[in-house]
Scaffold this motif. Sequence first.
Motif, PDB file in Angstrom:
ATOM      1  N   ARG A  36       7.180  35.824  43.247  1.00 51.40           N
ATOM      2  CA  ARG A  36       7.385  34.768  44.240  1.00 51.40           C
ATOM      3  C   ARG A  36       7.718  35.313  45.629  1.00 51.40           C
ATOM      4  NH1 ARG A  36      11.003  30.064  42.108  1.00 51.40           N
ATOM      5  NH2 ARG A  36       9.145  29.884  40.775  1.00 51.40           N
ATOM      6  N   PRO A  37       8.522  36.407  45.738  1.00 48.99           N
ATOM      7  CA  PRO A  37       8.769  36.941  47.087  1.00 48.99           C
ATOM      8  C   PRO A  37       7.487  37.363  47.802  1.00 48.99           C
ATOM      9  CG  PRO A  37      10.395  37.800  45.547  1.00 48.99           C
ATOM     10  CD  PRO A  37       9.374  37.061  44.732  1.00 48.99           C
ATOM     11  N   LEU A  38       6.494  37.886  47.052  1.00 48.67           N
ATOM     12  CA  LEU A  38       5.235  38.259  47.694  1.00 48.67           C
ATOM     13  C   LEU A  38       4.488  37.014  48.174  1.00 48.67           C
ATOM     14  CD1 LEU A  38       3.976  41.106  45.340  1.00 48.67           C
ATOM     15  CD2 LEU A  38       5.241  41.296  47.477  1.00 48.67           C
ATOM     16  N   SER A  39       4.555  35.929  47.377  1.00 51.14           N
ATOM     17  CA  SER A  39       3.936  34.681  47.829  1.00 51.14           C
ATOM     18  C   SER A  39       4.636  34.152  49.080  1.00 51.14           C
ATOM     19  CB  SER A  39       3.992  33.645  46.701  1.00 51.14           C
ATOM     20  OG  SER A  39       3.280  34.084  45.566  1.00 51.14           O
ATOM     21  N   ALA A  40       5.968  34.274  49.096  1.00 52.73           N
ATOM     22  CA  ALA A  40       6.711  33.839  50.282  1.00 52.73           C
ATOM     23  C   ALA A  40       6.330  34.680  51.500  1.00 52.73           C
ATOM     24  CB  ALA A  40       8.212  33.930  50.020  1.00 52.73           C
ATOM     25  N   MET A  41       6.147  35.985  51.282  1.00 56.69           N
ATOM     26  CA  MET A  41       5.725  36.847  52.390  1.00 56.69           C
ATOM     27  C   MET A  41       4.334  36.454  52.878  1.00 56.69           C
ATOM     28  SD  MET A  41       5.388  41.005  52.522  1.00 56.69           S
ATOM     29  CE  MET A  41       7.169  41.228  52.514  1.00 56.69           C
ATOM     30  N   GLN A  42       3.423  36.149  51.939  1.00 56.93           N
ATOM     31  CA  GLN A  42       2.081  35.717  52.325  1.00 56.93           C
ATOM     32  C   GLN A  42       2.144  34.431  53.155  1.00 56.93           C
ATOM     33  OE1 GLN A  42      -0.436  34.760  49.031  1.00 56.93           O
ATOM     34  NE2 GLN A  42      -2.285  34.628  50.257  1.00 56.93           N
ATOM     35  N   SER A  43       2.996  33.494  52.714  1.00 55.95           N
ATOM     36  CA  SER A  43       3.129  32.241  53.453  1.00 55.95           C
ATOM     37  C   SER A  43       3.675  32.478  54.857  1.00 55.95           C
ATOM     38  CB  SER A  43       4.038  31.288  52.677  1.00 55.95           C
ATOM     39  OG  SER A  43       4.256  30.103  53.389  1.00 55.95           O
ATOM     40  N   LYS A  44       4.666  33.364  54.976  1.00 62.79           N
ATOM     41  CA  LYS A  44       5.253  33.642  56.299  1.00 62.79           C
ATOM     42  C   LYS A  44       4.260  34.385  57.184  1.00 62.79           C
ATOM     43  CE  LYS A  44      10.127  33.590  54.968  1.00 62.79           C
ATOM     44  NZ  LYS A  44      11.401  34.344  54.943  1.00 62.79           N
ATOM     45  N   LEU A  45       3.443  35.255  56.594  1.00 64.62           N
ATOM     46  CA  LEU A  45       2.416  35.927  57.388  1.00 64.62           C
ATOM     47  C   LEU A  45       1.396  34.920  57.911  1.00 64.62           C
ATOM     48  CD1 LEU A  45       1.786  39.179  55.304  1.00 64.62           C
ATOM     49  CD2 LEU A  45       2.771  39.030  57.595  1.00 64.62           C
ATOM     50  N   GLY A  46       1.044  33.938  57.057  1.00 66.02           N
ATOM     51  CA  GLY A  46       0.155  32.876  57.519  1.00 66.02           C
ATOM     52  C   GLY A  46       0.769  32.078  58.651  1.00 66.02           C
ATOM     53  N   GLY A 100      11.374  38.164  59.047  1.00 66.55           N
ATOM     54  CA  GLY A 100      12.805  37.977  58.867  1.00 66.55           C
ATOM     55  C   GLY A 100      13.302  38.563  57.562  1.00 66.55           C
ATOM     56  N   GLY A 101      14.471  38.121  57.128  1.00 65.89           N
ATOM     57  CA  GLY A 101      15.092  38.635  55.914  1.00 65.89           C
ATOM     58  C   GLY A 101      14.986  37.654  54.767  1.00 65.89           C
ATOM     59  N   GLY A 102      15.884  37.818  53.804  1.00 68.54           N
ATOM     60  CA  GLY A 102      15.893  36.933  52.645  1.00 68.54           C
ATOM     61  C   GLY A 102      15.014  37.384  51.503  1.00 68.54           C
ATOM     62  N   PHE A 103      14.429  38.595  51.606  1.00 70.47           N
ATOM     63  CA  PHE A 103      13.588  39.106  50.532  1.00 70.47           C
ATOM     64  C   PHE A 103      14.417  39.987  49.596  1.00 70.47           C
ATOM     65  CE2 PHE A 103      10.577  38.349  54.012  1.00 70.47           C
ATOM     66  CZ  PHE A 103       9.630  37.569  53.351  1.00 70.47           C
ATOM     67  N   PRO A 104      13.956  40.191  48.355  1.00 68.75           N
ATOM     68  CA  PRO A 104      14.663  41.117  47.456  1.00 68.75           C
ATOM     69  C   PRO A 104      14.677  42.533  48.017  1.00 68.75           C
ATOM     70  CG  PRO A 104      13.111  39.747  46.233  1.00 68.75           C
ATOM     71  CD  PRO A 104      12.841  39.501  47.678  1.00 68.75           C
ATOM     72  N   ASP A 105      15.565  43.358  47.463  1.00 72.66           N
ATOM     73  CA  ASP A 105      15.716  44.725  47.955  1.00 72.66           C
ATOM     74  C   ASP A 105      14.421  45.517  47.871  1.00 72.66           C
ATOM     75  OD1 ASP A 105      18.337  44.118  48.396  1.00 72.66           O
ATOM     76  OD2 ASP A 105      19.084  45.052  46.556  1.00 72.66           O
ATOM     77  N   GLU A 106      13.580  45.227  46.865  1.00 75.81           N
ATOM     78  CA  GLU A 106      12.338  45.975  46.705  1.00 75.81           C
ATOM     79  C   GLU A 106      11.271  45.563  47.725  1.00 75.81           C
ATOM     80  OE1 GLU A 106      14.642  45.914  43.013  1.00 75.81           O
ATOM     81  OE2 GLU A 106      13.893  44.346  44.351  1.00 75.81           O
ATOM     82  N   ILE A 130       6.825  45.543  58.676  1.00 81.05           N
ATOM     83  CA  ILE A 130       5.875  44.634  59.344  1.00 81.05           C
ATOM     84  C   ILE A 130       6.490  44.067  60.614  1.00 81.05           C
ATOM     85  CG2 ILE A 130       4.632  42.456  59.100  1.00 81.05           C
ATOM     86  CD1 ILE A 130       4.271  43.089  56.158  1.00 81.05           C
ATOM     87  N   ASP A 131       7.757  43.667  60.549  1.00 83.67           N
ATOM     88  CA  ASP A 131       8.425  43.157  61.758  1.00 83.67           C
ATOM     89  C   ASP A 131       8.505  44.230  62.829  1.00 83.67           C
ATOM     90  OD1 ASP A 131       8.740  40.671  60.707  1.00 83.67           O
ATOM     91  OD2 ASP A 131      10.823  40.926  60.106  1.00 83.67           O
ATOM     92  N   ALA A 132       8.736  45.481  62.405  1.00 87.59           N
ATOM     93  CA  ALA A 132       8.784  46.569  63.384  1.00 87.59           C
ATOM     94  C   ALA A 132       7.425  46.760  64.062  1.00 87.59           C
ATOM     95  CB  ALA A 132       9.228  47.871  62.705  1.00 87.59           C
TER      96      ALA A 132
END
Length: 400
Positions: free
Chosen positions: A194-204, A215-221, A229-231
């Motif tokens: 699910r974190p990867l799906s959330a990242m995909q949604s935020k990239l969109g 931003g933050g809020g993702f698991p440590d991995e 990516i933000d950098a």
Amino acid sequence: MSFTSLRLRLLLGAGAFILTALALAALGLTFLFQDHVERWVDGELDGYLDQVIAGIDIEPGGELAVAEPPADPRFTQPLSGRYWQVVVEPDGPVLRSRSLWDFEIPLLPAGAVDDEARHGRVPGPDGTRLYLLQRHVRLPSRLGGHTALAAVAVDAAEVAAAVRRFASVLVPFLLVLSALLILAAWVQVRVGLRPLSAMQSKLGAIGSGKRSRLGGGFPDEVQPLASEIDALLDARDREVDRARSRAADLAHGLKTPLQVLLSDAEQLKRKGETAVAEEIETIVTALQRHAERQLSRARMASYSPNASADIAEIAEQVARVMKRTPEGQRLAWRAEISPDVRARIDPQDLAEALGNLTENAVRHARSRVVIEATHDGATARIAIADDGPGIPSSSRMRCS
């Protein structure tokens, strides 16, 4: 879902592991149950064997016999699956249950006298296989003191049937368990990715201009990837800012010399050197157009893919400024902008473009100016209209 899908690979791996583990568990449990059944049969046969050995005695005619055989009636029914046999060494006699009819069981090789009972599988009557328990004993002196091989057997098919019944109950249970485990693996994979799906949604959202960073809020991995990516986006924005600064410096650097040339052309006109002045003005105008074109290209090259502008907010700012001008104060203003309409453009560039168009509308409008903005899928449309005379038809081709 293609084989390159991470979700599919994880599910296939988990499913293969679960099915393999349950298959091995089924085999292991079946073998354990078979061992348990054989131990239980050994206990039952051992009791019968004790009864057979204890029942050996001398009949009134002086012959050895099993005077008190086991009480189980199956030992008296022909081919019932329960058998006993005693072979007195060295020359007999051979005593056997009525259930054997005229069949003699081929016993196991004799071990030490009074040793522990031995078990094994041997041929039985009518082509069957027997599960046999055998003991080598010495008879009391009153019975002659001979040694004897005493054996009790059961049809091995009964043991196999018990194991098959157990397996027939075990397999459906394991199939249901495997289905539940695979479902649990699917839920685990879905939640884990699910974190990867959330990242995909935020990239969109970044691509559409609704967000500027993950931003933050993702698991440590996953968080290190989001931070990288933000950098990269920060570095891109810095490059855009530097490109815009260079473009502005170029514009200011060219503006003053070109204005000086235009002033010189005006002085030449006043002196009567009209031809030279007009030639200078033509060259300066061409240079100005060339500079503007190159500056526009620089702005396009410095376009930030994650730029985003709120059209309603910027249009309101531009209109507020124009309303304060003498020409804007006499006009009626109307804004028809859909909520949450955004454009993938730098806010400053959008403000500059809207400012030029609105200034032109104010200059030519009779009584009103209308600003409209709508979105059609991924496209934002902005229209600035006025009730002025419009562009002459002869000049429209030059404006398109």
